[in-house]
Motif scaffolding. Structure first.
Motif, PDB file in Angstrom:
ATOM      1  N   ARG A  49      34.949   7.324 -23.382  1.00 55.90           N
ATOM      2  CA  ARG A  49      34.366   8.532 -22.777  1.00 55.90           C
ATOM      3  C   ARG A  49      34.801   9.843 -23.430  1.00 55.90           C
ATOM      4  O   ARG A  49      35.652   9.881 -24.284  1.00 55.90           O
ATOM      5  N   ASP A  50      34.194  10.923 -22.908  1.00 57.51           N
ATOM      6  CA  ASP A  50      34.530  12.317 -23.218  1.00 57.51           C
ATOM      7  C   ASP A  50      34.205  12.702 -24.666  1.00 57.51           C
ATOM      8  O   ASP A  50      35.080  13.142 -25.431  1.00 57.51           O
TER       9      ASP A  50
ATOM     10  N   TYR B 171      45.454  20.403 -17.887  1.00 57.96           N
ATOM     11  CA  TYR B 171      44.955  19.097 -18.310  1.00 57.96           C
ATOM     12  C   TYR B 171      43.549  19.230 -18.884  1.00 57.96           C
ATOM     13  O   TYR B 171      42.819  20.179 -18.578  1.00 57.96           O
TER      14      TYR B 171
ATOM     15  N   GLN C 171      33.333  19.638 -14.638  1.00 54.76           N
ATOM     16  CA  GLN C 171      33.171  18.460 -13.796  1.00 54.76           C
ATOM     17  C   GLN C 171      33.163  18.933 -12.349  1.00 54.76           C
ATOM     18  O   GLN C 171      34.104  19.599 -11.900  1.00 54.76           O
TER      19      GLN C 171
ATOM     20  N   GLU D  41      42.264  10.634 -22.997  1.00 50.77           N
ATOM     21  CA  GLU D  41      41.065  11.281 -22.462  1.00 50.77           C
ATOM     22  C   GLU D  41      40.798  12.590 -23.216  1.00 50.77           C
ATOM     23  O   GLU D  41      41.683  13.144 -23.860  1.00 50.77           O
TER      24      GLU D  41
ATOM     25  N   TRP E 230      45.912  15.772 -11.589  1.00 52.11           N
ATOM     26  CA  TRP E 230      45.446  14.658 -10.777  1.00 52.11           C
ATOM     27  C   TRP E 230      46.502  14.237  -9.750  1.00 52.11           C
ATOM     28  O   TRP E 230      47.700  14.349 -10.011  1.00 52.11           O
TER      29      TRP E 230
ATOM     30  N   TRP F 259      37.304  14.602  -5.415  1.00 52.72           N
ATOM     31  CA  TRP F 259      36.580  14.048  -6.558  1.00 52.72           C
ATOM     32  C   TRP F 259      35.567  13.013  -6.079  1.00 52.72           C
ATOM     33  O   TRP F 259      35.807  12.306  -5.092  1.00 52.72           O
TER      34      TRP F 259
ATOM     35  N   PHE G 152      30.134  12.259 -16.671  1.00 58.79           N
ATOM     36  CA  PHE G 152      31.531  12.556 -16.996  1.00 58.79           C
ATOM     37  C   PHE G 152      31.613  13.569 -18.139  1.00 58.79           C
ATOM     38  O   PHE G 152      30.604  14.023 -18.670  1.00 58.79           O
ATOM     39  N   SER G 153      32.845  13.855 -18.533  1.00 61.79           N
ATOM     40  CA  SER G 153      33.087  14.981 -19.455  1.00 61.79           C
ATOM     41  C   SER G 153      32.408  14.826 -20.807  1.00 61.79           C
ATOM     42  O   SER G 153      32.119  13.720 -21.254  1.00 61.79           O
TER      43      SER G 153
ATOM     44  N   ASN H 182      36.958  19.502 -11.847  1.00 60.05           N
ATOM     45  CA  ASN H 182      38.057  19.183 -12.754  1.00 60.05           C
ATOM     46  C   ASN H 182      37.734  19.668 -14.169  1.00 60.05           C
ATOM     47  O   ASN H 182      37.519  20.884 -14.334  1.00 60.05           O
ATOM     48  N   ASP H 183      37.707  18.807 -15.159  1.00 57.27           N
ATOM     49  CA  ASP H 183      37.703  19.243 -16.565  1.00 57.27           C
ATOM     50  C   ASP H 183      36.664  20.313 -16.935  1.00 57.27           C
ATOM     51  O   ASP H 183      35.517  20.238 -16.498  1.00 57.27           O
TER      52      ASP H 183
END
Ligand code: FRU
Length: 488
Positions: free
Chosen positions: A166-167, A283, A59, A221, A304, A67, A102-103, A42-43
């Motif tokens: 996060r991120d 995204y 990710q 996010e 997603w 995922w 995570f990101s 993903n990201d």
């Protein structure tokens, strides 16, 4: 002696690479986009130019096309076009990141590359309760990373946040480090701002921006914050925005505010939120500054909770082509494909000049192509015109300009296998003279129009023999000033 962590990295890498060998010729595999050798991504994370090379992390779930516990996959490139897969950079392993790295983002410090990411830990079996902390990892060669022994470097959540914390996006201004983090409070998305002198000790500076009970989502996010053309842009990916007509149609959005920020007061005054890309699949966009001063953006080219037909072949997820950002006079972001992508052009298969169409004109046949078309419309009878790609037996992906409504519509209803989702549309500033630039890969389309103000990115899953490229007009005559097709 290999450590247990090194064994985990190697086995994850082997799993993805071995599977990659068996799926590399499946029909939806992309030719010029970043994706993993196999399984889920993903990201985009940690975009950086380091020692003259571009690095992109993503990710990654190396053990499945769905995922799961997140790793950081890694590619690098000398030209933003040809990407080399590198060993997995981070794996979930420590108590503080055991359910996912995570990101996050990347920085250069003292000749080393630093990754700042979120360690994710589930507190219950249903994955409802979580603990998220911010962590650091370092590399001298830009390939092998060691987690910092002071991790987690930030675990205290300020009152304005929640355990969804996060991120981290980190940047340097003068001699200080700054970080924005995504969070929420009372189901309203927020971005928090921090400052540090050493990347290890972080001082909370306050809320940079937040949803003040508007339609801006319950969680923000993947924030990014940067200066562009004398303004400050805050990029966010909100969850939970409600659809408003043809706006915010996807499950989640990526968009931005522009405004003024002062490093003295740490206050950010911004205007309204704009969605950045109006396609089905865009995204968690992130940016970085390269050594020529370009602000370059890459996003996840999926959405997603959407059907992903390539999962049947053992992979899912890809990143967009890199785009250069600029601001127009009204403070709206424009996106242009990086110029380096011209080097992908193999053969110009078609070149049409000054040609009037009333119906359809076949201009090519390809699954990987760049198409540039310039239309001029003088006939008031024209109801619609545009480009159809990946046309075949009952299949087509249609880009329609509707002059009466001054809009560009991307229709993937008949594109091929799922994910469906019908139409996405974007306003055009005018329709007299329209230029389209389209990048087609085997399971994606990216459309740039209106000087970069109107961009649509979507995944499509046509059968491999749906290859036709056509121009069309309905209701009258459209003058094709030029149309060019390059195979890529
Ligand atoms: C955005 C996101 C991030 C998170 C990551 C997990 O798509 O949900 O907020 O860090 O994906 O993979």
């Amino acid at each position: 002696m290999e450590t247990a962590y090194e064994r985990l990295l190697l086995s994850a890498q082997k799993e993805a690479s071995d599977k990659g060998e068996t799926i590399k010729d499946t029909p939806y595999r992309l030719g010029f986009h970043i994706s993993a050798p196999a399984n889920w991504i993903n990201d985009p994370n940690g975009l950086i130019q380091f020692k003259g090379e571009y690095h992109v992390f993503y990710q990654f779930h190396p053990f499945s096309e769905k995922w799961g516990p997140m790793y950081w996959g890694h590619v690098k490139s000398k030209d933003l076009v040809h990407w080399e897969q590198l060993p997995i950079a981070l794996a979930p392993f420590e108590d503080y990141d055991r359910d996912g790295c995570f990101s996050g983002s990347a920085v250069e410090h003292d000749g080393k590359m630093g990754l700042i990411y979120t360690g994710n830990v589930w507190l219950d079996d249903q994955q409802q309760e979580l603990k998220q902390v911010q962590c650091l990892a370092w590399s001298t060669d830009g390939v092998n990373f060691t987690k910092d022994c002071s991790n987690p470097v930030l675990s205290r959540i300020p009152e304005e946040g929640s355990s969804h914390f996060r991120d981290p996006k980190v940047w340097k201004h003068e001699s200080s480090w700054y970080m924005v983090l995504g969070t929420k409070k009372n189901e309203l998305g927020k971005v928090l701002l921090y400052q540090s002198d050493d990347l290890q000790n972080w001082k909370y500076e306050g809320v940079l921006a937040e949803n003040k009970e508007e339609n801006l989502g319950f969680m923000w996010e993947c924030p990014d914050f940067f200066e562009l053309g004398g303004r400050h842009v805050l990029l966010i990916s909100p969850e939970g925005m409600e659809q408003e007509g043809t706006e915010y149609v996807n499950l989640k959005q990526t968009g931005y505010f522009t405004g003024e920020f002062s490093y003295e007061t740490m206050q950010y005054k911004h205007g309204q939120f704009f969605e950045l890309d109006k396609g089905h699949d865009f995204y968690a966009a992130q940016t970085f500054l390269d050594d020529t001063g370009r602000r370059i953006l890459i996003a996840w080219m999926d959405m997603w909770e959407q059907e992903m037909p390539s999962q049947e072949d053992g992979w899912a997820g890809a990143l967009t082509i890199p785009r250069v950002l600029s601001l127009d006079k009204e403070g709206r972001l424009l996106m242009h494909p990086v110029a380096e992508l011209d080097s992908l052009r193999k053969e110009k298969t078609v070149s049409v000049k000054e040609y009037a169409i009333e119906n359809e004109l076949v201009i090519g046949s390809a699954d990987m192509a760049e198409i540039a078309a310039e239309f001029r419309v003088d006939d008031p009878g024209v109801r619609a015109f545009g480009v159809k790609v990946r046309c075949g037996d009952g299949e087509e992906t249609v880009l329609t300009i509707v002059p009466d409504e001054c809009k560009l519509v991307l229709d993937r209803e008949n594109s091929g296998k799922g994910p469906g989702g019908g139409l996405r549309e974007a306003k055009l500033s005018q329709v007299k003279s329209v230029s389209l630039r389209i990048f087609l890969d085997r399971s994606s389309i990216e459309v740039f129009a209106d000087g970069g103000a109107c961009v649509l990115t979507s995944r499509i899953f046509p059968s491999s023999d749906s290859l036709g490229i056509k121009l069309f007009a309905e209701g009258g005559t459209v003058n094709v000033q030029s149309a060019e097709v390059w195979t890529l």
